[in-house]
Design an enzyme around this catalytic site. Sequence first.
Site, short mmCIF file in Angstrom:
data_model
loop_
_atom_site.label_atom_id
_atom_site.label_comp_id
_atom_site.label_asym_id
_atom_site.label_seq_id
_atom_site.Cartn_x
_atom_site.Cartn_y
_atom_site.Cartn_z
CB ILE A 11 -45.94 55.95 27.57
CG1 ILE A 11 -45.44 57.03 28.55
CG2 ILE A 11 -46.33 54.69 28.32
CD1 ILE A 11 -45.25 58.38 27.91
CB SER A 33 -44.67 43.61 26.73
OG SER A 33 -45.52 44.13 25.72
NE ARG A 34 -51.72 41.78 25.97
CZ ARG A 34 -52.97 42.21 25.78
NH1 ARG A 34 -53.97 41.34 25.68
NH2 ARG A 34 -53.24 43.50 25.68
CE LYS A 87 -50.43 61.00 31.63
NZ LYS A 87 -51.59 61.19 30.73
CG ASP A 165 -54.09 59.84 28.51
OD1 ASP A 165 -53.89 58.88 29.25
OD2 ASP A 165 -53.22 60.31 27.76
#
Length: 308
Positions: A11, A33-34, A87, A165
């Site tokens: 996303i 971020s990993r 969201k 979702d």
Amino acid sequence: MDIALIGIGKIAVDQHVPAIAASPDWDLAATVSRQGSVDGVDSYTDFARMLAERPEIRVVSLCLPPVPRFDYAAAALAAGRHVMLEKPPGASLSECHRLIDMARAQGVCLYATWHSREAAMVAPAKAWLADKTLKKLTVTWKEDVRRWHPGQDWIWEPGGLGVFDPGINALSIVTEILPDPIHLTEARLEVPENKQGPIAASLRFAHPAGADVSAVFDWRQDGDQIWTIVAETDGGTLALHDGGARMVIGGQDQTAEGPALTGEYPRLYANMARLVSTGDSDVDLSPLRHVADAFLLGRRQSVAPFYD
């Protein structure tokens, strides 16, 4: 303003990064971020380090899955940063209320985004329904989970919401366009034998004037994806199609001004810029409340296992 984007997954890459790049309000100054990163942008794997080393970044946008998001949001608020939430705004209502209290205590902005509310025809639909008497509203939200969430195991786990979702997108539109509040009265949740989250759901709601309000969500859709809301009123019938991108009233297509769906995330970031400038927060939890009620009231039905 400088902004940091946390969680560089699908996303973020598909929506957030392009929206920030096209915005006159924002400069993407860092990512956390990993695994993922954005070319030309400072990347971190440790959120606490980013907060400590980059005090000039006043705003943080969180694109992480719901379950880990609270800890990141709480850390950002404690560090005095404005926070924008993908969201749903959290894995539970209690988490969200805690974040609201923290933002208020810190004097910073908190924005719970609902991207489907920014589809082109949602505001016109709300305006058209404002003076109508609703008789019936039907939501049909059917899509192919393999197309939109490939390999995303977290969506099936507790807190991942399952079919809610995407279903919460529909609920975010319904709660925006209806002039009267509704509440859930019953639900049926179809849960694959090998999953924790539902793959389909049927909902019914109470309306203060007695209108018949219902919704069907399904993640097993083949072919055309269906994101439709139909409202029958004393002044005619309104239908929102394609997730709010297209509106039909009395059989006549209504023309949207500007991009129909591609404008959703740019409008979210424009909203966030306005909130930061005014010092306000925007945290509407009504879509998540309906989902929570569905899990509380829903009858579970075990269905065939699902494999990605």
